[in-house]
Design a protein around this motif. Sequence first.
Motif, PDB file in Angstrom:
ATOM      1  N   SER A  45       0.829  -1.207   0.000  1.00  0.00           N
ATOM      2  CA  SER A  45       0.000   0.000   0.000  1.00  0.00           C
ATOM      3  C   SER A  45       0.860   1.252   0.000  1.00  0.00           C
ATOM      4  CB  SER A  45      -0.919   0.016   1.222  1.00  0.00           C
ATOM      5  OG  SER A  45      -1.523   1.290   1.370  1.00  0.00           O
ATOM      6  N   ARG A  46       0.450   2.261  -0.768  1.00  0.00           N
ATOM      7  CA  ARG A  46       1.226   3.502  -0.808  1.00  0.00           C
ATOM      8  C   ARG A  46       1.072   4.294   0.482  1.00  0.00           C
ATOM      9  NH1 ARG A  46      -2.099   7.896  -2.779  1.00  0.00           N
ATOM     10  NH2 ARG A  46      -4.204   7.185  -3.306  1.00  0.00           N
ATOM     11  N   PHE A  47       0.141   3.891   1.318  1.00  0.00           N
ATOM     12  CA  PHE A  47      -0.068   4.567   2.592  1.00  0.00           C
ATOM     13  C   PHE A  47       0.736   3.943   3.719  1.00  0.00           C
ATOM     14  CE2 PHE A  47      -3.236   7.176   0.835  1.00  0.00           C
ATOM     15  CZ  PHE A  47      -4.068   6.406   0.040  1.00  0.00           C
ATOM     16  N   PHE A  48       1.514   2.945   3.398  1.00  0.00           N
ATOM     17  CA  PHE A  48       2.169   2.103   4.388  1.00  0.00           C
ATOM     18  C   PHE A  48       3.666   2.183   4.148  1.00  0.00           C
ATOM     19  CE2 PHE A  48       1.735  -1.474   7.288  1.00  0.00           C
ATOM     20  CZ  PHE A  48       2.859  -2.250   7.044  1.00  0.00           C
ATOM     21  N   THR A  49       4.424   2.604   5.144  1.00  0.00           N
ATOM     22  CA  THR A  49       5.869   2.751   5.005  1.00  0.00           C
ATOM     23  C   THR A  49       6.575   1.795   5.947  1.00  0.00           C
ATOM     24  OG1 THR A  49       5.639   5.089   4.447  1.00  0.00           O
ATOM     25  CG2 THR A  49       7.804   4.340   5.159  1.00  0.00           C
ATOM     26  N   ILE A  50       7.432   0.955   5.368  1.00  0.00           N
ATOM     27  CA  ILE A  50       8.225   0.060   6.205  1.00  0.00           C
ATOM     28  C   ILE A  50       9.399   0.840   6.776  1.00  0.00           C
ATOM     29  CG2 ILE A  50       9.679  -1.992   6.245  1.00  0.00           C
ATOM     30  CD1 ILE A  50       7.940  -3.146   4.029  1.00  0.00           C
ATOM     31  N   ASN A  51       9.525   0.849   8.078  1.00  0.00           N
ATOM     32  CA  ASN A  51      10.593   1.592   8.739  1.00  0.00           C
ATOM     33  C   ASN A  51      11.781   0.710   9.105  1.00  0.00           C
ATOM     34  OD1 ASN A  51       9.064   4.002   8.734  1.00  0.00           O
ATOM     35  ND2 ASN A  51       7.964   3.324  10.553  1.00  0.00           N
ATOM     36  N   ASP A  52      11.503  -0.554   9.382  1.00  0.00           N
ATOM     37  CA  ASP A  52      12.528  -1.407   9.957  1.00  0.00           C
ATOM     38  C   ASP A  52      12.116  -2.860   9.770  1.00  0.00           C
ATOM     39  OD1 ASP A  52      14.709  -0.839  12.518  1.00  0.00           O
ATOM     40  OD2 ASP A  52      13.906  -2.869  12.264  1.00  0.00           O
ATOM     41  N   MET A  53      13.076  -3.707   9.396  1.00  0.00           N
ATOM     42  CA  MET A  53      12.845  -5.154   9.362  1.00  0.00           C
ATOM     43  C   MET A  53      14.017  -5.822  10.045  1.00  0.00           C
ATOM     44  SD  MET A  53      11.402  -5.805   5.499  1.00  0.00           S
ATOM     45  CE  MET A  53      10.799  -7.463   5.865  1.00  0.00           C
ATOM     46  N   GLY A  54      13.733  -6.948  10.660  1.00  0.00           N
ATOM     47  CA  GLY A  54      14.852  -7.596  11.324  1.00  0.00           C
ATOM     48  C   GLY A  54      14.488  -8.901  11.984  1.00  0.00           C
ATOM     49  N   TRP A  55      15.404  -9.351  12.824  1.00  0.00           N
ATOM     50  CA  TRP A  55      15.305 -10.668  13.448  1.00  0.00           C
ATOM     51  C   TRP A  55      15.524 -10.564  14.956  1.00  0.00           C
ATOM     52  CZ3 TRP A  55      13.941 -14.842  10.540  1.00  0.00           C
ATOM     53  CH2 TRP A  55      14.002 -14.694   9.152  1.00  0.00           C
ATOM     54  N   HIS A  56      14.699 -11.269  15.669  1.00  0.00           N
ATOM     55  CA  HIS A  56      14.851 -11.465  17.104  1.00  0.00           C
ATOM     56  C   HIS A  56      14.952 -12.961  17.354  1.00  0.00           C
ATOM     57  CE1 HIS A  56      13.482  -7.341  17.130  1.00  0.00           C
ATOM     58  NE2 HIS A  56      13.552  -7.274  18.450  1.00  0.00           N
ATOM     59  N   ARG A  57      15.436 -13.330  18.508  1.00  0.00           N
ATOM     60  CA  ARG A  57      15.472 -14.751  18.853  1.00  0.00           C
ATOM     61  C   ARG A  57      15.120 -14.927  20.328  1.00  0.00           C
ATOM     62  NH1 ARG A  57      22.025 -15.688  18.388  1.00  0.00           N
ATOM     63  NH2 ARG A  57      22.606 -14.640  20.349  1.00  0.00           N
ATOM     64  N   GLN A  58      14.647 -16.135  20.616  1.00  0.00           N
ATOM     65  CA  GLN A  58      14.313 -16.479  21.987  1.00  0.00           C
ATOM     66  C   GLN A  58      14.825 -17.870  22.286  1.00  0.00           C
ATOM     67  OE1 GLN A  58      10.178 -15.999  23.029  1.00  0.00           O
ATOM     68  NE2 GLN A  58      10.691 -15.848  25.196  1.00  0.00           N
TER      69      GLN A  58
ATOM     70  N   LYS B  36      14.677 -17.890  28.275  1.00  0.00           N
ATOM     71  CA  LYS B  36      15.229 -16.532  28.185  1.00  0.00           C
ATOM     72  C   LYS B  36      14.238 -15.609  27.491  1.00  0.00           C
ATOM     73  CE  LYS B  36      20.115 -17.766  28.262  1.00  0.00           C
ATOM     74  NZ  LYS B  36      21.439 -17.566  27.611  1.00  0.00           N
ATOM     75  N   GLN B  37      14.470 -14.314  27.666  1.00  0.00           N
ATOM     76  CA  GLN B  37      13.633 -13.330  26.993  1.00  0.00           C
ATOM     77  C   GLN B  37      14.016 -13.216  25.524  1.00  0.00           C
ATOM     78  OE1 GLN B  37      13.959  -9.664  29.280  1.00  0.00           O
ATOM     79  NE2 GLN B  37      12.056 -10.155  30.350  1.00  0.00           N
ATOM     80  N   ARG B  38      13.058 -12.777  24.749  1.00  0.00           N
ATOM     81  CA  ARG B  38      13.333 -12.535  23.344  1.00  0.00           C
ATOM     82  C   ARG B  38      14.286 -11.349  23.221  1.00  0.00           C
ATOM     83  NH1 ARG B  38       8.325 -12.513  19.194  1.00  0.00           N
ATOM     84  NH2 ARG B  38       7.967 -14.387  20.418  1.00  0.00           N
ATOM     85  N   GLU B  39      15.264 -11.459  22.315  1.00  0.00           N
ATOM     86  CA  GLU B  39      16.259 -10.407  22.153  1.00  0.00           C
ATOM     87  C   GLU B  39      16.439 -10.073  20.672  1.00  0.00           C
ATOM     88  OE1 GLU B  39      20.186 -11.623  23.333  1.00  0.00           O
ATOM     89  OE2 GLU B  39      20.116 -13.483  22.166  1.00  0.00           O
ATOM     90  N   MET B  40      16.801  -8.828  20.441  1.00  0.00           N
ATOM     91  CA  MET B  40      17.091  -8.400  19.073  1.00  0.00           C
ATOM     92  C   MET B  40      18.400  -9.008  18.622  1.00  0.00           C
ATOM     93  SD  MET B  40      18.763  -6.288  16.764  1.00  0.00           S
ATOM     94  CE  MET B  40      19.671  -5.100  17.747  1.00  0.00           C
ATOM     95  N   VAL B  41      18.429  -9.532  17.428  1.00  0.00           N
ATOM     96  CA  VAL B  41      19.646 -10.105  16.850  1.00  0.00           C
ATOM     97  C   VAL B  41      20.226  -9.159  15.796  1.00  0.00           C
ATOM     98  CG1 VAL B  41      20.590 -12.012  15.506  1.00  0.00           C
ATOM     99  CG2 VAL B  41      18.860 -12.456  17.264  1.00  0.00           C
ATOM    100  N   ALA B  42      19.392  -8.767  14.846  1.00  0.00           N
ATOM    101  CA  ALA B  42      19.841  -7.883  13.777  1.00  0.00           C
ATOM    102  C   ALA B  42      18.630  -7.198  13.171  1.00  0.00           C
ATOM    103  CB  ALA B  42      20.591  -8.670  12.705  1.00  0.00           C
TER     104      ALA B  42
END
Length: 122
Positions: free
Chosen positions: A29-42, A46-52
């Motif tokens: 959609s032209r009204f929708f902007t992706i700001n960030d994509m990435g990976w987390h792991r759990q 343990k708690q889920r953590e950002m990987v990249a």
Amino acid sequence: QVRLVESGGGLVQAGGSLRLSCVASGTSSRFFTINDMGWHRQAPGKQREMVARIDSSGNPNYAESVKGRFTVSTDNLKSTVYLQMNSLKPEDTGVYYCRLQAGSTVSNYDYWGQGTQVTVSS
């Protein structure tokens, strides 16, 4: 409706490599902007953590524990995010989740995939 589908997980020996992929649909959609994509792991217990993660300008950000071993990237359309994992260690074991953060003129959005298991044996 945005949907994230991960693939590429599995069982690998320490020192090996895996490449995870996450395909995003419903984001055109032209009204929708992706700001960030990435990976987390759990990892278990343990708690889920950002990987990249990678922002809309292509700037990556990594957890200290994976710097120099993992590489995050997207395709030209930014509909797929990849995680190349090299020199894997047993402590990299966990469920890896794809995450997409986006915005429109009225709201911010946070989407997650269903997860893919990565197991690194010693």
